[in-house]
Design a protein around this motif. Structure first.
Motif, PDB file in Angstrom:
ATOM      1  N   LYS A  19     -48.892 -84.093  -5.107  1.00 24.70           N
ATOM      2  CA  LYS A  19     -50.275 -84.343  -4.642  1.00 24.70           C
ATOM      3  C   LYS A  19     -50.392 -84.062  -3.144  1.00 24.70           C
ATOM      4  O   LYS A  19     -51.361 -83.448  -2.690  1.00 24.70           O
ATOM      5  CB  LYS A  19     -50.681 -85.799  -4.922  1.00 24.70           C
ATOM      6  N   LYS A  22     -50.261 -80.377  -2.352  1.00 22.55           N
ATOM      7  CA  LYS A  22     -51.520 -79.724  -2.709  1.00 22.55           C
ATOM      8  C   LYS A  22     -52.587 -79.990  -1.642  1.00 22.55           C
ATOM      9  O   LYS A  22     -53.329 -79.092  -1.254  1.00 22.55           O
ATOM     10  CB  LYS A  22     -52.000 -80.221  -4.075  1.00 22.55           C
ATOM     11  N   ASP A  23     -52.667 -81.245  -1.173  1.00 23.10           N
ATOM     12  CA  ASP A  23     -53.732 -81.618  -0.231  1.00 23.10           C
ATOM     13  C   ASP A  23     -53.457 -81.156   1.195  1.00 23.10           C
ATOM     14  O   ASP A  23     -54.357 -80.703   1.888  1.00 23.10           O
ATOM     15  CB  ASP A  23     -53.921 -83.144  -0.214  1.00 23.10           C
ATOM     16  N   MET A  96     -52.869 -77.310 -16.322  1.00 21.10           N
ATOM     17  CA  MET A  96     -53.682 -77.424 -15.112  1.00 21.10           C
ATOM     18  C   MET A  96     -54.440 -78.746 -15.095  1.00 21.10           C
ATOM     19  O   MET A  96     -54.545 -79.404 -14.056  1.00 21.10           O
ATOM     20  CB  MET A  96     -54.675 -76.260 -15.110  1.00 21.10           C
ATOM     21  N   GLY A 100     -52.103 -81.020 -12.738  1.00 23.73           N
ATOM     22  CA  GLY A 100     -52.724 -80.150 -11.739  1.00 23.73           C
ATOM     23  C   GLY A 100     -51.941 -79.960 -10.446  1.00 23.73           C
ATOM     24  O   GLY A 100     -51.670 -78.815 -10.051  1.00 23.73           O
ATOM     25  N   PRO A 101     -51.560 -81.049  -9.754  1.00 26.11           N
ATOM     26  CA  PRO A 101     -50.889 -80.858  -8.472  1.00 26.11           C
ATOM     27  C   PRO A 101     -49.584 -80.067  -8.609  1.00 26.11           C
ATOM     28  O   PRO A 101     -49.319 -79.169  -7.798  1.00 26.11           O
ATOM     29  CB  PRO A 101     -50.625 -82.292  -7.995  1.00 26.11           C
ATOM     30  N   SER A 104     -50.333 -76.439  -9.150  1.00 25.81           N
ATOM     31  CA  SER A 104     -50.810 -75.872  -7.892  1.00 25.81           C
ATOM     32  C   SER A 104     -49.640 -75.555  -6.953  1.00 25.81           C
ATOM     33  O   SER A 104     -49.603 -74.483  -6.330  1.00 25.81           O
ATOM     34  CB  SER A 104     -51.777 -76.867  -7.246  1.00 25.81           C
ATOM     35  N   ASN A 107     -47.874 -72.579  -8.182  1.00 24.25           N
ATOM     36  CA  ASN A 107     -48.665 -71.361  -7.970  1.00 24.25           C
ATOM     37  C   ASN A 107     -48.649 -70.892  -6.515  1.00 24.25           C
ATOM     38  O   ASN A 107     -48.751 -69.703  -6.256  1.00 24.25           O
ATOM     39  CB  ASN A 107     -50.127 -71.586  -8.362  1.00 24.25           C
ATOM     40  N   HIS A 108     -48.603 -71.843  -5.580  1.00 26.49           N
ATOM     41  CA  HIS A 108     -48.824 -71.473  -4.174  1.00 26.49           C
ATOM     42  C   HIS A 108     -47.610 -71.671  -3.277  1.00 26.49           C
ATOM     43  O   HIS A 108     -47.392 -70.899  -2.362  1.00 26.49           O
ATOM     44  CB  HIS A 108     -49.992 -72.282  -3.598  1.00 26.49           C
ATOM     45  N   ARG A 162     -56.303 -69.336 -13.992  1.00 22.73           N
ATOM     46  CA  ARG A 162     -55.929 -69.878 -12.694  1.00 22.73           C
ATOM     47  C   ARG A 162     -57.149 -70.434 -11.955  1.00 22.73           C
ATOM     48  O   ARG A 162     -57.049 -71.394 -11.187  1.00 22.73           O
ATOM     49  CB  ARG A 162     -55.243 -68.819 -11.849  1.00 22.73           C
ATOM     50  N   GLU A 165     -58.023 -74.185 -11.796  1.00 29.36           N
ATOM     51  CA  GLU A 165     -57.470 -75.025 -10.734  1.00 29.36           C
ATOM     52  C   GLU A 165     -58.518 -75.362  -9.666  1.00 29.36           C
ATOM     53  O   GLU A 165     -58.557 -76.468  -9.142  1.00 29.36           O
ATOM     54  CB  GLU A 165     -56.305 -74.279 -10.079  1.00 29.36           C
ATOM     55  N   LEU A 166     -59.337 -74.370  -9.322  1.00 32.42           N
ATOM     56  CA  LEU A 166     -60.324 -74.570  -8.259  1.00 32.42           C
ATOM     57  C   LEU A 166     -61.552 -75.310  -8.753  1.00 32.42           C
ATOM     58  O   LEU A 166     -62.318 -75.860  -7.985  1.00 32.42           O
ATOM     59  CB  LEU A 166     -60.775 -73.212  -7.696  1.00 32.42           C
TER      60      LEU A 166
END
Lengths: 194, 194
Positions: A19, A22-23, A96, A100-101, A104, A107-108, A162, A165-166
C-alpha cells in the motif's frame, strides 16, 4: 473459546508495504514508514524481513507466480480458446480488485529489483505474454478467433485490464463482476452488434 | 532558384523539446538542453519562447485541440456510429505514430502545467471523453452497439490505443496501417469469430 488465526506478521508487513509503495512510490517509502504503518518497532520488523529489496522481491514474484500458475492451469483445461481467454481476463481483473496494491507494485516498481532478479522477473513476464499470445494464435489457427495479429490482440487485452487499476474503486456504480463482463464483451465480442 | 521553406524556429523548438521531455522527463530537461538540441544559444532561444512552462503549454494544448476539433468534426459527419468510432481510433493511432513525442508529453507531463491551465487541460480532456462516451451511448441506443457500459467501452478503447505509444516503432514488422486495422478489429468486432 476459539481464536481466529491472525495472518502471520510477515504477510501483514508485505501487505502494508505494498500500500505504501503504491501511494508514496518505492523510492519514497522507508523501512521506518513500513514499521510505523504495521505498528511495530523497526528493529523488531527486521526479525521478519531483512530489507526493502526483500519486500519488493516477495511482492513482485508472488504476483508473477500467480499469473504463471493460472496460465499453466488454463492451458490444460478442456475449454475452447474463447473460454480460456475469458478465464485469464477474469483473473487479471480479480487480482486487481482483490490484491490491488501488490498488482500495482508488480506493474510499476519491478524496475527497482536488483539486477539478477530483474532479469528473472522480466523473463517470467515474457514467458507469460508468450504463453497468452500462443493461446490466441492457436485460437486463430483453430478458426475460433479473427485473424488478428496475436501480439496486437494480447496487448489490447493487457492494456484494457491494466486500466482497471486506475479506475476501479469499491463503491463505484459498477461492481467488479459487471466490470469483468463488460470488458470481456468488448474484447471477445467487440463493440458492434453481431 | 526556389528555396524550400523551413519550419519556423518556434515549431522546431517545440518539436525538439517534446523529444527531450519524452526521453529525460519534463523535470529533467532544462532550457539549456533544449537550446543545445536545437543548435541555438539559450539567449537567442528566448526571442522565440519565454519559458519551459510556455513550451509545455503549447504542446499539451495543441494536442488536446486536435482531439477536440476531430471529435466535433466526427460528430457532424453522416456516418454510422461504428464508422465514427473507427475514425476516432484511427486518429489516436495516427497522432501517436506521426507526432509521438508531443502525444507522450500531453499524456504524461500535463500534470506539470501551472494551476489555472491544468484545470483548463483536464476540463478539455473530460470534455473529449464525455463526447466520445456519448457517441458510444448513442450507438447503443440506436441498436448498433452491444449494451456495454459506455465508460468501460471508452476506456477499453483509450487504453488500447495508448499502449501503441509503448510499442510502435517504425520498422517493426507491423505497419501503422496494419496496427490500426488489427486494433479496430479487436475493439469493434472482438477477438471471437462471428
Amino acid at each position: 473459546m476459539t481464536k481466529i488465526a491472525k495472518p502471520p506478521k510477515r504477510q501483514i508487513i508485505l501487505e502494508e508495504a505494498a500500500k505504501l509503495f503504491k501511494d508514496k512510490g518505492y523510492g519514497g517509502t522507508s523501512m521506518r514508514d513500513i514499521a510505523g504503518q504495521v505498528g511495530m518497532e523497526a528493529a523488531s520488523m527486521y526479525n521478519h524481513i531483512k530489507s526493502k529489496d526483500e519486500i519488493l522481491d516477495s511482492i513482485c514474484f508472488r504476483i508473477s507466480d500467480v499469473y504463471i500458475a493460472h496460465l499453466r492451469e488454463v492451458e490444460e483445461l478442456p475449454l475452447s480458446f474463447g473460454e480460456k481467454v475469458r478465464v485469464l481476463i477474469r483473473l487479471h481483473i480479480q487480482l486487481m480488485v482483490e490484491d490491488g496494491p501488490a498488482v500495482s507494485v508488480a506493474n510499476h516498481d519491478w524496475k527497482y529489483l536488483p539486477n539478477a532478479r530483474l532479469t528473472e522477473f522480466t523473463t517470467a513476464r515474457r514467458q507469460y505474454e508468450k504463453g497468452f499470445a500462443a493461446l490466441i494464435a492457436e485460437g486463430i489457427a483453430a478458426g475460433e478467433f479473427q485473424a488478428v495479429n496475436p501480439t496486437v490482440a494480447l496487448f489490447t487485452i493487457l492494456s484494457a485490464v491494466r486500466w482497471v487499476e486506475l479506475w476501479f474503486q469499491p463503491g463505484r456504480s459498477l461492481s467488479a463482476q459487471e466490470l469483468e463482463d463488460h470488458i470481456i464483451t468488448m474484447l471477445l465480442k467487440g463493440l458492434e452488434q453481431r
